[in-house]
Scaffold this motif. Sequence first.
Motif, short mmCIF file in Angstrom:
data_model
loop_
_atom_site.label_atom_id
_atom_site.label_comp_id
_atom_site.label_asym_id
_atom_site.label_seq_id
_atom_site.Cartn_x
_atom_site.Cartn_y
_atom_site.Cartn_z
N THR A 158 7.96 -18.73 17.35
CA THR A 158 9.35 -19.14 17.42
C THR A 158 10.24 -18.29 18.01
O THR A 158 11.16 -18.61 18.98
CB THR A 158 9.78 -19.62 16.20
N GLU A 159 10.18 -17.07 17.75
CA GLU A 159 11.16 -15.87 18.21
C GLU A 159 10.73 -15.46 19.52
O GLU A 159 11.83 -15.32 20.27
CB GLU A 159 11.18 -14.81 17.28
N LEU A 160 9.82 -15.48 20.04
CA LEU A 160 9.45 -14.65 21.21
C LEU A 160 9.21 -15.66 22.39
O LEU A 160 9.00 -15.09 23.46
CB LEU A 160 8.51 -13.31 21.03
N LYS A 161 8.57 -16.68 22.16
CA LYS A 161 7.77 -17.42 23.13
C LYS A 161 8.72 -17.71 24.39
O LYS A 161 8.00 -17.95 25.55
CB LYS A 161 7.18 -18.61 22.63
N ASP A 162 9.93 -17.90 24.27
CA ASP A 162 10.75 -17.97 25.54
C ASP A 162 11.06 -16.70 26.28
O ASP A 162 11.77 -17.04 27.39
CB ASP A 162 12.11 -19.03 25.06
N LYS A 163 10.88 -15.71 25.96
CA LYS A 163 10.87 -14.48 26.71
C LYS A 163 10.06 -14.47 28.10
O LYS A 163 9.22 -15.18 28.05
CB LYS A 163 10.55 -13.26 25.92
N LYS A 164 10.58 -13.84 28.98
CA LYS A 164 9.98 -13.83 30.31
C LYS A 164 8.65 -13.00 29.94
O LYS A 164 8.87 -11.76 29.60
CB LYS A 164 10.61 -13.15 31.41
N SER A 183 -5.95 -16.79 15.33
CA SER A 183 -4.55 -16.75 15.94
C SER A 183 -4.39 -17.26 17.52
O SER A 183 -3.27 -17.80 17.95
CB SER A 183 -3.76 -15.78 15.63
N ILE A 184 -5.73 -17.02 18.11
CA ILE A 184 -5.43 -17.41 19.36
C ILE A 184 -5.16 -18.67 20.11
O ILE A 184 -4.16 -18.82 20.84
CB ILE A 184 -6.86 -16.68 20.14
N PRO A 185 -5.47 -19.86 19.33
CA PRO A 185 -5.16 -21.12 19.83
C PRO A 185 -3.92 -21.36 19.65
O PRO A 185 -3.04 -21.88 20.53
CB PRO A 185 -6.04 -22.17 18.93
N SER A 186 -3.11 -20.91 18.66
CA SER A 186 -1.59 -21.05 18.54
C SER A 186 -0.70 -20.47 19.34
O SER A 186 0.14 -20.90 20.05
CB SER A 186 -1.07 -21.13 17.21
N ILE A 187 -1.20 -19.24 19.84
CA ILE A 187 -0.45 -18.35 20.84
C ILE A 187 -0.80 -19.04 22.10
O ILE A 187 0.28 -19.19 22.96
CB ILE A 187 -1.00 -16.93 20.88
N ALA A 188 -1.95 -19.52 22.43
CA ALA A 188 -2.15 -19.97 23.79
C ALA A 188 -1.14 -21.17 23.93
O ALA A 188 -0.82 -21.65 24.92
CB ALA A 188 -3.64 -20.23 24.07
N ASP A 189 -1.41 -22.15 22.97
CA ASP A 189 -0.62 -23.39 22.93
C ASP A 189 1.07 -23.13 23.22
O ASP A 189 1.58 -23.73 23.82
CB ASP A 189 -0.85 -23.80 21.41
N MET A 218 -7.83 -18.28 8.48
CA MET A 218 -6.62 -17.48 8.36
C MET A 218 -5.82 -17.96 7.42
O MET A 218 -5.87 -19.20 7.12
CB MET A 218 -5.95 -17.76 9.78
N THR A 219 -5.31 -17.00 6.61
CA THR A 219 -4.29 -17.38 5.37
C THR A 219 -3.28 -17.91 5.97
O THR A 219 -2.80 -18.11 7.02
CB THR A 219 -4.08 -16.18 4.65
N GLU A 220 -2.48 -18.78 4.76
CA GLU A 220 -1.57 -19.41 5.12
C GLU A 220 -0.24 -18.54 5.42
O GLU A 220 0.47 -18.85 6.27
CB GLU A 220 -1.04 -20.41 4.00
N SER A 221 -0.30 -17.49 4.89
CA SER A 221 0.77 -16.33 5.04
C SER A 221 0.63 -15.97 6.53
O SER A 221 1.68 -15.62 6.95
CB SER A 221 0.95 -15.32 3.96
N ASN A 222 -0.69 -15.48 6.89
CA ASN A 222 -0.66 -14.89 8.16
C ASN A 222 -0.14 -16.12 9.12
O ASN A 222 0.35 -15.81 10.31
CB ASN A 222 -2.15 -14.77 8.57
N GLN A 223 -0.77 -17.23 8.99
CA GLN A 223 -0.26 -18.42 9.92
C GLN A 223 1.43 -18.56 9.91
O GLN A 223 1.86 -18.61 11.03
CB GLN A 223 -0.94 -20.01 9.40
N ALA A 224 1.94 -18.41 8.84
CA ALA A 224 3.44 -18.48 8.66
C ALA A 224 3.97 -17.47 9.76
O ALA A 224 4.91 -17.54 10.40
CB ALA A 224 3.96 -18.38 7.39
N THR A 225 3.50 -16.12 9.35
CA THR A 225 3.97 -14.91 10.26
C THR A 225 3.75 -15.26 11.78
O THR A 225 4.63 -15.03 12.44
CB THR A 225 3.12 -13.60 9.74
N ILE A 226 2.80 -15.65 11.97
CA ILE A 226 2.57 -16.02 13.50
C ILE A 226 3.36 -16.93 14.08
O ILE A 226 4.19 -16.84 15.24
CB ILE A 226 0.96 -16.23 13.77
N GLN A 227 3.47 -18.09 13.36
CA GLN A 227 4.56 -19.05 13.83
C GLN A 227 5.94 -18.58 13.88
O GLN A 227 6.72 -18.80 15.06
CB GLN A 227 4.74 -20.23 12.88
N ALA A 228 6.17 -17.65 12.97
CA ALA A 228 7.60 -17.03 13.13
C ALA A 228 7.76 -16.18 14.36
O ALA A 228 8.78 -16.46 15.26
CB ALA A 228 8.10 -16.06 12.02
N ILE A 229 6.75 -15.43 14.63
CA ILE A 229 6.73 -14.62 15.78
C ILE A 229 6.98 -15.51 17.09
O ILE A 229 7.67 -15.15 17.96
CB ILE A 229 5.47 -13.67 15.88
#
Lengths: 517, 156
Positions: free
Chosen positions: B14-20, B41-47, B1-12
């Motif tokens: 951070t913004e959404l993970k605490d939603k129910k 991207s699955i490992p970071s989403i799962a984590d 995965m490219t660094e920019s994709n990784q950064a996009t996913i991390q930003a998403i």
Amino acid sequence: MSITIYVPCDSSAVSLGANRVANAITNEAQKRGIEINLVRNGSRGMYWLEPMVEVATEKGRIAFGAVKTGDVASLFDADFLHGGSHALSLGMTEELPYFKKQQRLTFARVGITDPVSVEDYIAHDGYRGLKNTLALSQADVVKHVSDSGLRGRGGAAFPTGIKWNTVLNTVSDQKYIICNADEGDSGTFSDRMIMEGDPLVLIEGMTIAGLAVGATQGYIYLRIEYPHAYEILNTAIANAQAAGYLGDDIQGSGRAFHLEVRLGAGAYVCGEETSLMESLEGKRGLVRFKPPLPAISGLFGKPTVVNNVISLASVPIILDKGGEFYRDFGMGRSRGTLPLQLAGNLKHPGLVELAFGVTLREILYDFGGGSATGRPIRSVQVGGPLGAYLPESQFDTPVDYEAFTEIWAVLGHGGIVAFDDSVDMAEMAKYSMEFCAEESCGKCTPCRIGATRGHEVMTDIVNKRDLDKNIPLLRSLCDTMLNGSLCALGGMTPYPVLSALNHFPEDFGISAEHHTA
Amino acid sequence: MTESNQATIQAILTELKDKKGALLPILHAVQNALSYIPPESIPSIADALNLSRAEVHGVISFYHYFRDTPAGKHTVRVCRAESCLAMNGGPLETYIKEKLGVDYHETTGDGNFSLEPVYCLGNCACSPAIQIDQDIHGCVSPQGFDEIIAELGASL
């Protein structure tokens, strides 16, 4: 003074070019130095006339349709802004028979107001139901809904008041209202029309539901296939919030209700309420066993009201005018009105809201105008992909839940799809099995395996292979699916399949005498 | 995965993970941003959601809308449901497949079009209907399809 012109923002109107027409009107007016006020309204539901342009006059609105971008200059040339005559002129919108003969309660404002304007909504009797709700006890609000006789318009027709009462009487620190806006049934679009054409009536209905049962959070579970509705709903929610109709203190009452739209991801089965809740919780949309009922233990294990868009959008008028008012429409145990959706091969497809009791034949011919192709209507499927196919001999059945049950059919969400005599009903039965196999959540065996086997058997039947063996096999398989499936997907796929077989055996390669129903 | 994709996913995340019930909103945001959900991207989403990778994969594969390969520049969705079938949806479907030279769930060789089936666009009074990206088109004929494609300015 500028003249107000209406061009629908409804996605079906847009699919026929309404955005381009709206732009052309704005540009042409500018070019000619004419000041206009362009409003993007909902659709009146006469889709064969879309894009339909309306001009506000002192006597009422005048309609022109179907307008193409190429017609715009000639409309201005004919002075359509001041009632000039033009080949596309339809006269007064509300005098058009298709519209005039309807009984619009739930759809009272659709096509009339600016969908996202709270001010316009209130000017057209909006938020009167909520005002009454705030003055009533919770039990009395629920009583109005019970008295109205309203039954779930999503398809199951369960009495809404009973559901609300169960949630009201279940003690919990948190309760939820879910609006099921996963309108996946083919041939249906009334939910979409409400969400795009009068989203505030849905928001008001959900707010009333929340106040009635003590829920402070609502979710609209919207299918991904409705991107226009998503935008309009979010704008309307923001506007309602800004006007103090959503949030922590609704109209100074100190009572809270919050609302959020969540998107589905293209799974038909998520229209089933327990699967929908799994999806909202962030899981695969697998159907849950019942009990427990969602009203006792639903979303995140909390008491939850799950209602269809039309059910919730019918609540404001019930609380405005009282349960008795709504109950006075309809027949038998089917009270109020049903927004019927005319689709498929019809000359005049669209939205027709009428009290229960009208016959299918009246809808197909008096409103629908017969088939679009001019050939005889051979079959209609009522109630979506899990609804039975009806032959011409059943067209006199009244629109009534019980009358449809008697002929082994369902009203479902009120969608009517017409086919002319070129249809091959065995192909349609095969399609139903294929659809079920595609959309099965996989939890129960009759649906998961049955639909795949059903598709194979129907493929053999369509190819006229071993009919003596395969027709009884199909019946036996349908019997298993009907009686053994966990939810309506597997449990009702036999409706279209067997009704096609029973009413149109010749399409399956067997004579009427040979088959036993 | 490219660094920019990784950064996009991390930003998403951070913004959404605490939603129910955050998983579907996160998957939608990722697919909106990248046109698909990269399997890496699955490992970071799962984590971020304290889920197993299998659970995240299970959700992605359950829903027809989510995809794990990049989509073409435009996605064409053809309605296969009854109302469209009643109005020549079948022949239109065949025409579109031939014209694009791909079957469902495939992308044209030049990367311009992905083709997907859809079961109802709620545009049943204007059948047959298709969707291209966010735009819905009604009463579509084969010629009408050609015009829409030509308007997009994309080569076939």
